[in-house]
Design a protein around this motif. Sequence first.
Motif, PDB file in Angstrom:
ATOM      1  N   LEU A   1      53.238  54.557  22.701  1.00 60.84           N
ATOM      2  CA  LEU A   1      52.597  53.580  23.580  1.00 60.84           C
ATOM      3  C   LEU A   1      52.155  54.242  24.879  1.00 60.84           C
ATOM      4  O   LEU A   1      52.816  55.157  25.374  1.00 60.84           O
ATOM      5  N   SER A   2      51.098  53.728  25.450  1.00 57.73           N
ATOM      6  CA  SER A   2      50.645  54.261  26.736  1.00 57.73           C
ATOM      7  C   SER A   2      51.558  53.747  27.847  1.00 57.73           C
ATOM      8  O   SER A   2      52.256  52.744  27.701  1.00 57.73           O
ATOM      9  N   GLN A   3      51.526  54.427  28.949  1.00 60.40           N
ATOM     10  CA  GLN A   3      52.342  54.038  30.089  1.00 60.40           C
ATOM     11  C   GLN A   3      51.972  52.630  30.569  1.00 60.40           C
ATOM     12  O   GLN A   3      52.841  51.830  30.885  1.00 60.40           O
ATOM     13  N   GLU A   4      50.700  52.312  30.559  1.00 54.75           N
ATOM     14  CA  GLU A   4      50.249  50.992  30.999  1.00 54.75           C
ATOM     15  C   GLU A   4      50.777  49.899  30.065  1.00 54.75           C
ATOM     16  O   GLU A   4      51.190  48.836  30.511  1.00 54.75           O
ATOM     17  N   THR A   5      50.761  50.146  28.765  1.00 56.64           N
ATOM     18  CA  THR A   5      51.248  49.164  27.796  1.00 56.64           C
ATOM     19  C   THR A   5      52.750  48.932  27.973  1.00 56.64           C
ATOM     20  O   THR A   5      53.222  47.798  27.942  1.00 56.64           O
TER      21      THR A   5
ATOM     22  N   ASP B   1      55.443  53.498  40.974  1.00 59.24           N
ATOM     23  CA  ASP B   1      54.941  54.852  40.719  1.00 59.24           C
ATOM     24  C   ASP B   1      54.910  55.182  39.230  1.00 59.24           C
ATOM     25  O   ASP B   1      55.277  56.281  38.806  1.00 59.24           O
ATOM     26  N   GLY B   2      54.523  54.220  38.384  1.00 64.96           N
ATOM     27  CA  GLY B   2      54.373  54.474  36.962  1.00 64.96           C
ATOM     28  C   GLY B   2      55.668  54.474  36.166  1.00 64.96           C
ATOM     29  O   GLY B   2      55.695  54.910  35.018  1.00 64.96           O
ATOM     30  N   THR B   3      56.767  53.981  36.759  1.00 70.28           N
ATOM     31  CA  THR B   3      58.046  53.905  36.058  1.00 70.28           C
ATOM     32  C   THR B   3      58.680  52.539  36.301  1.00 70.28           C
ATOM     33  O   THR B   3      58.219  51.768  37.138  1.00 70.28           O
TER      34      THR B   3
END
Length: 93
Positions: free
Chosen positions: A70-74, A84-86
Amino acid sequence: MITKEDVEHIGWLARIDINEQETVEYMEKLNSVLEYFGQLDELPTEDVAPTYHVAEIHNVFREDVVEECLSQETVLANTEHKQDGTFRVPKIG
């Protein structure tokens, strides 16, 4: 053979209080178990193959195949707690 002192020491290690009557009861029960193991030791087992399970077990896992992840956004789409993306989690300490 298990002695009363052994039972008292085991109780001390387990941090449980064992009174005199319980000490005698546990001593008898543990010695009974050891006697049973002694009987098992007398059985002829030279021709018995070692086993790790008493029931036949088959691997039920799927083949380990690399797939697209899965992508980080999903992954972060269904949470309000991100930074910060986490994932943002409470501070421990």
